[in-house]
Design a protein around this motif. Sequence first.
Motif, PDB file in Angstrom:
ATOM      1  N   ALA A 240       4.561 -15.965 -24.281  1.00 26.89           N
ATOM      2  CA  ALA A 240       3.118 -15.713 -24.393  1.00 26.89           C
ATOM      3  C   ALA A 240       2.581 -16.057 -25.773  1.00 26.89           C
ATOM      4  CB  ALA A 240       2.806 -14.267 -24.038  1.00 26.89           C
ATOM      5  N   ASP A 241       3.314 -15.704 -26.819  1.00 27.68           N
ATOM      6  CA  ASP A 241       2.827 -15.973 -28.179  1.00 27.68           C
ATOM      7  C   ASP A 241       2.688 -17.474 -28.429  1.00 27.68           C
ATOM      8  OD1 ASP A 241       2.680 -13.294 -28.720  1.00 27.68           O
ATOM      9  OD2 ASP A 241       4.583 -13.182 -29.789  1.00 27.68           O
TER      10      ASP A 241
ATOM     11  N   GLU B 194     -15.524 -26.239  -3.320  1.00 33.44           N
ATOM     12  CA  GLU B 194     -14.349 -25.705  -2.659  1.00 33.44           C
ATOM     13  C   GLU B 194     -13.086 -26.476  -3.058  1.00 33.44           C
ATOM     14  OE1 GLU B 194     -18.006 -24.649  -0.852  1.00 33.44           O
ATOM     15  OE2 GLU B 194     -17.139 -26.643  -1.145  1.00 33.44           O
ATOM     16  N   GLY B 195     -12.039 -25.767  -3.417  1.00 34.86           N
ATOM     17  CA  GLY B 195     -10.769 -26.394  -3.757  1.00 34.86           C
ATOM     18  C   GLY B 195     -10.691 -26.951  -5.159  1.00 34.86           C
ATOM     19  N   MET B 196     -11.730 -26.750  -5.970  1.00 35.28           N
ATOM     20  CA  MET B 196     -11.722 -27.261  -7.339  1.00 35.28           C
ATOM     21  C   MET B 196     -10.697 -26.502  -8.180  1.00 35.28           C
ATOM     22  SD  MET B 196     -13.218 -29.658  -9.150  1.00 35.28           S
ATOM     23  CE  MET B 196     -14.658 -30.051  -8.179  1.00 35.28           C
ATOM     24  N   TRP B 197      -9.916 -27.247  -8.979  1.00 37.08           N
ATOM     25  CA  TRP B 197      -8.892 -26.610  -9.813  1.00 37.08           C
ATOM     26  C   TRP B 197      -9.510 -25.591 -10.760  1.00 37.08           C
ATOM     27  CZ3 TRP B 197      -8.199 -26.689 -15.212  1.00 37.08           C
ATOM     28  CH2 TRP B 197      -7.007 -26.116 -15.661  1.00 37.08           C
ATOM     29  N   GLN B 198      -8.831 -24.455 -10.866  1.00 34.61           N
ATOM     30  CA  GLN B 198      -9.226 -23.425 -11.814  1.00 34.61           C
ATOM     31  C   GLN B 198      -8.003 -23.033 -12.640  1.00 34.61           C
ATOM     32  OE1 GLN B 198     -12.315 -22.161 -12.274  1.00 34.61           O
ATOM     33  NE2 GLN B 198     -13.196 -23.429 -10.644  1.00 34.61           N
ATOM     34  N   ALA B 199      -8.207 -22.832 -13.922  1.00 32.18           N
ATOM     35  CA  ALA B 199      -7.115 -22.401 -14.792  1.00 32.18           C
ATOM     36  C   ALA B 199      -6.666 -20.997 -14.414  1.00 32.18           C
ATOM     37  CB  ALA B 199      -7.575 -22.428 -16.253  1.00 32.18           C
ATOM     38  N   PRO B 200      -5.400 -20.666 -14.662  1.00 33.82           N
ATOM     39  CA  PRO B 200      -4.946 -19.289 -14.428  1.00 33.82           C
ATOM     40  C   PRO B 200      -5.761 -18.302 -15.255  1.00 33.82           C
ATOM     41  CG  PRO B 200      -3.090 -20.764 -14.871  1.00 33.82           C
ATOM     42  CD  PRO B 200      -4.330 -21.539 -15.187  1.00 33.82           C
ATOM     43  N   GLU B 201      -5.827 -17.067 -14.778  1.00 36.09           N
ATOM     44  CA  GLU B 201      -6.540 -16.029 -15.518  1.00 36.09           C
ATOM     45  C   GLU B 201      -5.862 -15.803 -16.865  1.00 36.09           C
ATOM     46  OE1 GLU B 201      -9.256 -14.339 -15.047  1.00 36.09           O
ATOM     47  OE2 GLU B 201      -9.756 -15.257 -13.114  1.00 36.09           O
ATOM     48  N   TRP B 202      -6.647 -15.902 -17.939  1.00 36.58           N
ATOM     49  CA  TRP B 202      -6.087 -15.763 -19.274  1.00 36.58           C
ATOM     50  C   TRP B 202      -5.463 -14.389 -19.485  1.00 36.58           C
ATOM     51  CZ3 TRP B 202      -4.096 -18.624 -22.701  1.00 36.58           C
ATOM     52  CH2 TRP B 202      -3.930 -18.199 -24.028  1.00 36.58           C
ATOM     53  N   THR B 203      -5.962 -13.390 -18.780  1.00 41.20           N
ATOM     54  CA  THR B 203      -5.430 -12.033 -18.942  1.00 41.20           C
ATOM     55  C   THR B 203      -3.990 -11.907 -18.452  1.00 41.20           C
ATOM     56  OG1 THR B 203      -6.402 -11.441 -16.793  1.00 41.20           O
ATOM     57  CG2 THR B 203      -7.694 -10.936 -18.771  1.00 41.20           C
ATOM     58  N   THR B 204      -3.501 -12.909 -17.704  1.00 39.85           N
ATOM     59  CA  THR B 204      -2.129 -12.839 -17.189  1.00 39.85           C
ATOM     60  C   THR B 204      -1.111 -13.452 -18.141  1.00 39.85           C
ATOM     61  OG1 THR B 204      -2.245 -14.981 -16.024  1.00 39.85           O
ATOM     62  CG2 THR B 204      -3.075 -13.038 -14.859  1.00 39.85           C
ATOM     63  N   VAL B 205      -1.579 -14.041 -19.241  1.00 45.26           N
ATOM     64  CA  VAL B 205      -0.661 -14.780 -20.097  1.00 45.26           C
ATOM     65  C   VAL B 205       0.375 -13.863 -20.752  1.00 45.26           C
ATOM     66  CG1 VAL B 205      -1.967 -14.676 -22.268  1.00 45.26           C
ATOM     67  CG2 VAL B 205      -0.565 -16.682 -21.764  1.00 45.26           C
ATOM     68  N   ASP B 206       0.036 -12.617 -20.981  1.00 46.88           N
ATOM     69  CA  ASP B 206       0.978 -11.697 -21.638  1.00 46.88           C
ATOM     70  C   ASP B 206       2.220 -11.443 -20.804  1.00 46.88           C
ATOM     71  OD1 ASP B 206      -0.315 -11.218 -24.096  1.00 46.88           O
ATOM     72  OD2 ASP B 206      -1.725  -9.865 -23.138  1.00 46.88           O
ATOM     73  N   ALA B 207       2.155 -11.752 -19.513  1.00 47.30           N
ATOM     74  CA  ALA B 207       3.325 -11.574 -18.660  1.00 47.30           C
ATOM     75  C   ALA B 207       4.353 -12.685 -18.850  1.00 47.30           C
ATOM     76  CB  ALA B 207       2.893 -11.517 -17.196  1.00 47.30           C
ATOM     77  N   GLU B 208       3.987 -13.744 -19.556  1.00 48.58           N
ATOM     78  CA  GLU B 208       4.904 -14.868 -19.767  1.00 48.58           C
ATOM     79  C   GLU B 208       5.872 -14.574 -20.905  1.00 48.58           C
ATOM     80  OE1 GLU B 208       4.918 -17.452 -17.795  1.00 48.58           O
ATOM     81  OE2 GLU B 208       3.121 -16.839 -16.694  1.00 48.58           O
ATOM     82  N   PRO B 209       7.117 -15.009 -20.784  1.00 53.97           N
ATOM     83  CA  PRO B 209       8.092 -14.763 -21.860  1.00 53.97           C
ATOM     84  C   PRO B 209       7.748 -15.467 -23.170  1.00 53.97           C
ATOM     85  CG  PRO B 209       9.004 -16.228 -20.177  1.00 53.97           C
ATOM     86  CD  PRO B 209       7.731 -15.692 -19.625  1.00 53.97           C
TER      87      PRO B 209
END
Length: 362
Positions: free
Chosen positions: A94-95, A77-92
Amino acid sequence: MLTLFPMKNNSEAFVKLLTLILGLMVGVTLLVVIIIGTVFLAHNPNILGASKDAGVAVQSAAAPVEKEIYRGVAPKEGMWQAPEWTTVDAEPNADLIKYGKELVANTSEYLGPQGKVRKMSNGMNCQNCHLNAGTAPLGNNYGAVASTYPKVRARSGQMEDIPKRINDCFERSLNGKPLERNSREMQAMVAYMEWLGKDVPKGETPQGAGIYELAYLDRPADPIKGKTAYAQLCQSCHMEDGQGMMKPDKTGYIYPPLWGENSYNEGAGLFRMSRFAGYVKTNMPLGATFERPLLTDEQAWDVAAYVNSLPRPKKDLSADWPDISKKPIDHPFGPFSDGFTEEQHKFGPFKLIKEARQVAAK
């Protein structure tokens, strides 16, 4: 004599008749029992089920189901998890983030001895030490990089930013040269690490970041015992000679070398026993995680002692730890501010050093 035959025949007939009568009586009795039993069961259909249930209840009472025990080294419980990789395209950027991940995962292909961008490191990949491209909980991940840098580090005695920390790895773990700070490669790696930690509040270190802190043993770590554990648990991937397993195309390592000229040098973090032991405890051998460790604490410490007692590249550490009182307990090179030897600072037992430092700090 002839007058006796009629009497004999009459006796045999009587016996046969008596036998027939008795057989009929037994048959009628059995038939009556069957009829009564059938009628009883017809009016009490649950009796067999009840008997079956009673049997199960007795069996359950005799053999209760054992509750599963969690055997991980840290809470899930509470262990760090990386953001979902599928969301990276929303970043300005991203490339740039995607390129940064590619560099972490396949460093040697781009920056190794035959790197297609630069030839500047030993052939290992960043993710050989920072598992799953720096995303594995307690796998030496990058979860706290964005939230804790820049900061003053005792090893250099200076304020360090993320590019400086990345170049520390290039010069120590990858036994290579520093990467230009304004290069696209440096910008990409920084962007990737910042994206991984984007949800961690500034100044905080999330649970599961970095490497697990393994409890000290009451004895020195033993390289002889470690050699046995290595042969049983490690050499199938890292090979008997410790030189690892290359990719078929020779662009990097599937399993990295643990000693020798192509491994990390004496200035790397994993050259410290506690760092190596904590790292393998939660990640090695293949298939282990913090939720399901496969090594005992003793095996982890002893494997660390064995691997780090073998030859590897040197590193000029004269500028490290300008305040020697801040050297870690398991930093293996003097001088020290306490009275313990280099041998004990390298292999332990470390509890004695820790206790002496606590007394001196009072």
